[in-house]
Design a protein around this motif. Sequence first.
Motif, short mmCIF file in Angstrom:
data_model
loop_
_atom_site.label_atom_id
_atom_site.label_comp_id
_atom_site.label_asym_id
_atom_site.label_seq_id
_atom_site.Cartn_x
_atom_site.Cartn_y
_atom_site.Cartn_z
N TYR A 68 0.83 -1.20 0.00
CA TYR A 68 0.00 0.00 0.00
C TYR A 68 0.87 1.25 0.00
N ASP A 69 0.50 2.20 -0.85
CA ASP A 69 1.22 3.47 -0.95
C ASP A 69 0.38 4.57 -0.31
N GLU A 70 1.03 5.40 0.48
CA GLU A 70 0.32 6.48 1.18
C GLU A 70 -0.22 7.53 0.22
N THR A 71 0.39 7.65 -0.95
CA THR A 71 -0.01 8.69 -1.91
C THR A 71 -1.09 8.21 -2.88
N THR A 72 -1.75 7.10 -2.57
CA THR A 72 -2.80 6.60 -3.44
C THR A 72 -3.95 7.61 -3.52
N VAL A 73 -4.43 7.88 -4.71
CA VAL A 73 -5.42 8.93 -4.94
C VAL A 73 -6.82 8.36 -4.74
N ASP A 74 -7.63 9.07 -3.97
CA ASP A 74 -9.04 8.77 -3.83
C ASP A 74 -9.81 9.71 -4.75
N PRO A 75 -10.58 9.19 -5.72
CA PRO A 75 -11.26 10.10 -6.67
C PRO A 75 -12.24 11.06 -6.02
N GLU A 76 -12.74 10.72 -4.83
CA GLU A 76 -13.70 11.59 -4.15
C GLU A 76 -13.05 12.55 -3.15
N ASP A 77 -11.71 12.60 -3.15
CA ASP A 77 -11.01 13.47 -2.21
C ASP A 77 -11.15 14.93 -2.66
N GLU A 78 -11.40 15.81 -1.72
CA GLU A 78 -11.58 17.23 -2.04
C GLU A 78 -10.25 17.89 -2.44
N GLU A 79 -9.16 17.48 -1.79
CA GLU A 79 -7.85 18.06 -2.13
C GLU A 79 -7.45 17.72 -3.56
N VAL A 80 -7.71 16.49 -3.95
CA VAL A 80 -7.38 16.06 -5.32
C VAL A 80 -8.21 16.85 -6.33
N ALA A 81 -9.49 17.04 -6.02
CA ALA A 81 -10.36 17.80 -6.93
C ALA A 81 -9.90 19.26 -7.03
N PHE A 82 -9.45 19.83 -5.92
CA PHE A 82 -8.96 21.21 -5.95
C PHE A 82 -7.66 21.32 -6.76
N ASP A 83 -6.77 20.34 -6.60
CA ASP A 83 -5.52 20.35 -7.36
C ASP A 83 -5.79 20.21 -8.86
N GLU A 84 -6.75 19.37 -9.22
CA GLU A 84 -7.08 19.20 -10.64
C GLU A 84 -7.67 20.47 -11.24
N ALA A 85 -8.39 21.22 -10.43
CA ALA A 85 -9.03 22.44 -10.94
C ALA A 85 -8.05 23.59 -11.08
N THR A 86 -6.87 23.49 -10.45
CA THR A 86 -5.92 24.61 -10.46
C THR A 86 -4.56 24.25 -11.04
N ASP A 87 -4.38 23.04 -11.56
CA ASP A 87 -3.05 22.67 -12.08
C ASP A 87 -2.87 23.17 -13.51
N GLU A 88 -1.73 22.80 -14.13
CA GLU A 88 -1.38 23.29 -15.46
C GLU A 88 -2.27 22.73 -16.56
N PHE A 89 -2.96 21.61 -16.29
CA PHE A 89 -3.75 20.94 -17.33
C PHE A 89 -5.24 21.23 -17.22
N SER A 90 -5.65 22.06 -16.29
CA SER A 90 -7.09 22.32 -16.10
C SER A 90 -7.71 23.00 -17.32
N ALA A 91 -6.94 23.85 -18.02
CA ALA A 91 -7.48 24.55 -19.18
C ALA A 91 -7.84 23.59 -20.31
N TYR A 92 -7.11 22.46 -20.41
CA TYR A 92 -7.41 21.48 -21.46
C TYR A 92 -8.71 20.75 -21.16
N PHE A 93 -8.89 20.35 -19.91
CA PHE A 93 -10.09 19.58 -19.55
C PHE A 93 -11.34 20.47 -19.48
N ASN A 94 -11.14 21.76 -19.30
CA ASN A 94 -12.29 22.68 -19.31
C ASN A 94 -12.64 23.16 -20.71
N GLY A 95 -11.82 22.80 -21.71
CA GLY A 95 -12.10 23.19 -23.09
C GLY A 95 -11.69 24.60 -23.44
N ILE A 96 -10.84 25.22 -22.62
CA ILE A 96 -10.40 26.59 -22.90
C ILE A 96 -9.33 26.61 -23.99
#
Length: 352
Positions: free
Chosen positions: A114-142
């Motif tokens: 087991y790895d401590e850095t395993t991502v939970d898709p329902e985690d709020e921190e992960v969702a916030f990081d995805e919304a503000t990282d370098e690739f968010s503009a691609y997934f938002n269609g900008i």
Amino acid sequence: MDITEVPVTQKGKSKKKKTKSDEMKNAEQSDKMKTDGVEVKEEKTEANVVFPPTFSVSEIKNKQRRHLMFMKLKQEKRKQKMELKKKKKSQEKLLGKKAPPKQVPKTIENQRVYDETTVDPEDEEVAFDEATDEFSAYFNGITNPKVLITTGDRPRGRTVKFCEQLATVIPHAHVYYRRGLALKRIIPQCIARDFTYLIVVNEDRKVPNGLVLCHLPEGPTAHFKVSSVRLRKEMKRRGKDPTEHSPEVILNNFTTRLGHSIGRMFAALFPQNPQFVGRQVATFHNQRDFIFFRFHRYIFKNEKKVGMQELGPRFTLKLRSLQKGTFDSKFGEYEWVLKRHEMDACRRKFQL
């Protein structure tokens, strides 16, 4: 003095060696029993159980005889497996729902540490990081991806063909030859021409062996080892050349934070509005930290069956390093670097 006799136990008695006369007597008794019509039935004991021969097939010196013996042993093992399968199927039919559950074989993936850095898709921190990282503009269609593919100095024919076929897989990809320019000079020119990705394919002994994936304009930059490259001409039963439709993207087993960021880098290479009319799929499958790339075309034969046809090319990637910002070999800050002797010590621990 009174002399007392000490009884001798059976354990204390010395074992008499069998002489030739005793063996002859035993043989005569067995012959008499046979002549009188009495059948001697030996009881099945552990000593009478027939075991396979102690010698191995490799000890047979004759090559043809050794091959025949090996094939016979292989056929016997196969027959035993088939009989066991038939017995299990018959038991499952008889028992029905009461049948015992199927045994799950132990694999390295099942026994993963087991790895401590395993991502939970329902985690709020992960969702916030995805919304503000370098690739968010691609997934938002900008923004739409625009990729430049280049090679090292003086590339050979196999590397050039690999780059050309890679450009047919990634939409809006352009192939340019390097002509001796350093990457630090190429990156500003790519940013000025609105390129969002820079892919550099390196080679060794006329074979592609490395790939640098640089996200523009702010990074990050990933360096991969490339292996098992097969071009379209080298593949059996391949389909026709891919069309210009943007494919669907499938990412498998990118579970940790590092694997999550690498998977988003691959996903941002392709437009986020796939054209399902083309029926093309680009798959990045992670297994034991090796990323296998496959490119297929599918067709629905009926409601249950689907036909698959590989288009190519195919290759395998192994992550070596992940760097913050654009490519900088001297002063770049590395987020993650592969340390083979430390990280590969345990076979059941994976990074992606």
